[in-house]
Design a protein around this motif. Sequence first.
Motif, short mmCIF file in Angstrom:
data_model
loop_
_atom_site.label_atom_id
_atom_site.label_comp_id
_atom_site.label_asym_id
_atom_site.label_seq_id
_atom_site.Cartn_x
_atom_site.Cartn_y
_atom_site.Cartn_z
N ALA A 242 0.83 -1.21 0.00
CA ALA A 242 0.00 0.00 0.00
C ALA A 242 0.86 1.25 0.00
O ALA A 242 0.58 2.22 -0.72
N LEU A 243 1.91 1.24 0.80
CA LEU A 243 2.79 2.41 0.87
C LEU A 243 3.48 2.66 -0.46
O LEU A 243 3.53 3.79 -0.95
N VAL A 244 4.01 1.60 -1.06
CA VAL A 244 4.71 1.75 -2.35
C VAL A 244 3.75 2.30 -3.39
O VAL A 244 4.11 3.20 -4.18
N GLY A 245 2.52 1.82 -3.40
CA GLY A 245 1.54 2.32 -4.37
C GLY A 245 1.26 3.79 -4.21
O GLY A 245 1.17 4.54 -5.20
N ARG A 246 1.14 4.26 -2.96
CA ARG A 246 0.87 5.68 -2.73
C ARG A 246 2.09 6.53 -3.07
O ARG A 246 1.96 7.64 -3.62
N ILE A 247 3.28 6.04 -2.75
CA ILE A 247 4.49 6.81 -3.05
C ILE A 247 4.64 6.99 -4.56
O ILE A 247 5.06 8.05 -5.03
N GLU A 248 4.27 5.97 -5.32
CA GLU A 248 4.43 6.02 -6.77
C GLU A 248 3.38 6.89 -7.45
O GLU A 248 3.65 7.47 -8.51
N LYS A 249 2.17 7.02 -6.84
CA LYS A 249 1.07 7.65 -7.58
C LYS A 249 0.43 8.84 -6.88
O LYS A 249 -0.04 9.77 -7.53
N ALA A 250 0.36 8.82 -5.56
CA ALA A 250 -0.41 9.84 -4.84
C ALA A 250 0.36 11.15 -4.70
O ALA A 250 1.59 11.17 -4.72
N LYS A 251 -0.39 12.24 -4.56
CA LYS A 251 0.22 13.53 -4.27
C LYS A 251 0.65 13.59 -2.81
O LYS A 251 0.09 12.89 -1.97
#
Length: 490
Positions: A242-251
């Motif tokens: 979940a963290l990796v996904g947010r780091i890659e895509k979220a503001k």
Amino acid sequence: MPEAPCAPGRIAPEAGGRIVSRRLPSTPPNLPGFSFIRVLGSGGFADVFLYEQNMPRRLVAVKVLLAEVVNDEVRQMFQAEANLMAQLSSHPSILTVYQASVAADGRPYLVMEYCSATLGQRYRAVQLPLAEVLSIGVRIASAVETAHRQGVLHRDIKPSNILTTAYGHPVLSDFGIAATLGQAEASDAVGLSVPWSAPEVLLDEVAGSVASEVWSLGATVYSLLAGRSPFEVPGGDNGTVALVGRIEKAKVPPTGRPDVPRSLETVLARAMSKRPADRQGSALEFIRDLQAVEEELALPQTQLEVAMDDWALATAVDLDERTRIGAGTSVAASSGRSRRRRSGASGRPVPRSLDPHSQGSLSGRARSSPPSTGRLILGVAIAAAVFVGLVVAGLLTVAGSAGDIPVVADVRASTDGATVEFAWDDPGLRQGDAYIVTVQGRSSAPQRAAEYAVNLDEPGTVCATVTVWRDGRTGEPSAERCTEVDEVPR
């Protein structure tokens, strides 16, 4: 004391996005001249113990490799860490290394300065003052900039690797997975801390770069402010995936602190831009941004801790030398009185090279007779000319320091719904220069882009000026540009 780097091919233990592994610490080695006190921490590669050194008597932290991981490759990595730390530890914000050796049981060890606390223990427990966080950011970024100038990447910048000395000074530790600039290649044999790792590192595009270190610096400062890592969701799913996904895509979300100005939020968001090219170009540029926020908040500016280059030291002018006008004659610019030579007990003139009151020096033999009147007048005339020249040069330098910063000539404004876009032409920026945009009396963080967007909540007039920022100084602002927004879409 922070844990040592993790074993190759694994994500090391860390709260929020790291896999936690538990094991009992190894047996502390018997080290001549040191007395074991207690265990400080454990990691995948090594254990850290508290010892008391017998002479000089002091507490030290001793990092000892695990016997089961010791092989030629690991031994070389450990030796490289010892050498790197020794080269860099003269920096006031890098942990000091005292010595390195091999214990009788064959385990290599590193003797380091003992620090009783880490920021990793503090920032989640209490809210750190804004001024303290900015100061820590400047100091640790100075340590990172110093390492970069020596060709070294840290590659594991995070709060738990920032220790606090007995005098409250933050120091960067654990260069265990450091790499040489230009030689860091994507590899799964490197432990990494997910919450503070740049997207390109998590995607395995690169093992480390200056840009990824800037990202980690921004994430670390953010964490110290927010009490959590940037993409950690309180009460949500903070597992590795979940963290990796947010780091890659979220503001980058706001820190949530009311005392954090918009300018600082902008600095941190820029440092954690998805595209490396959009971040500050170096740790030094990140430092300048933090110092600009300190200036905006009227806080004491934390001094840069980066050593002067050797060439600058070699060409630095000794101010005392500016009064010298020849090999054997000098005149003090601060006094108009002539100096008489002191006589020794024998009545003979004291050579100028031995006269403590003389500001000159003789190359060759000391003169035993006073100079002729003509030569004295010539010397005074030359000295006066030099003095006047220095005064004029000083005035020109002062004038130049105020006028060498370019001024933005024309600021344009356009509206798109509730957004006002200000734009301007580059007036001639140099490397390291930036713009500061002031809207309705509030200044932005320094930026390189020649545009600035303002989102409005209600109709009204919006005015902006643009100033060029150079080496901690600001030039003259542009003419104020105002535009009227009649209606804000709901």
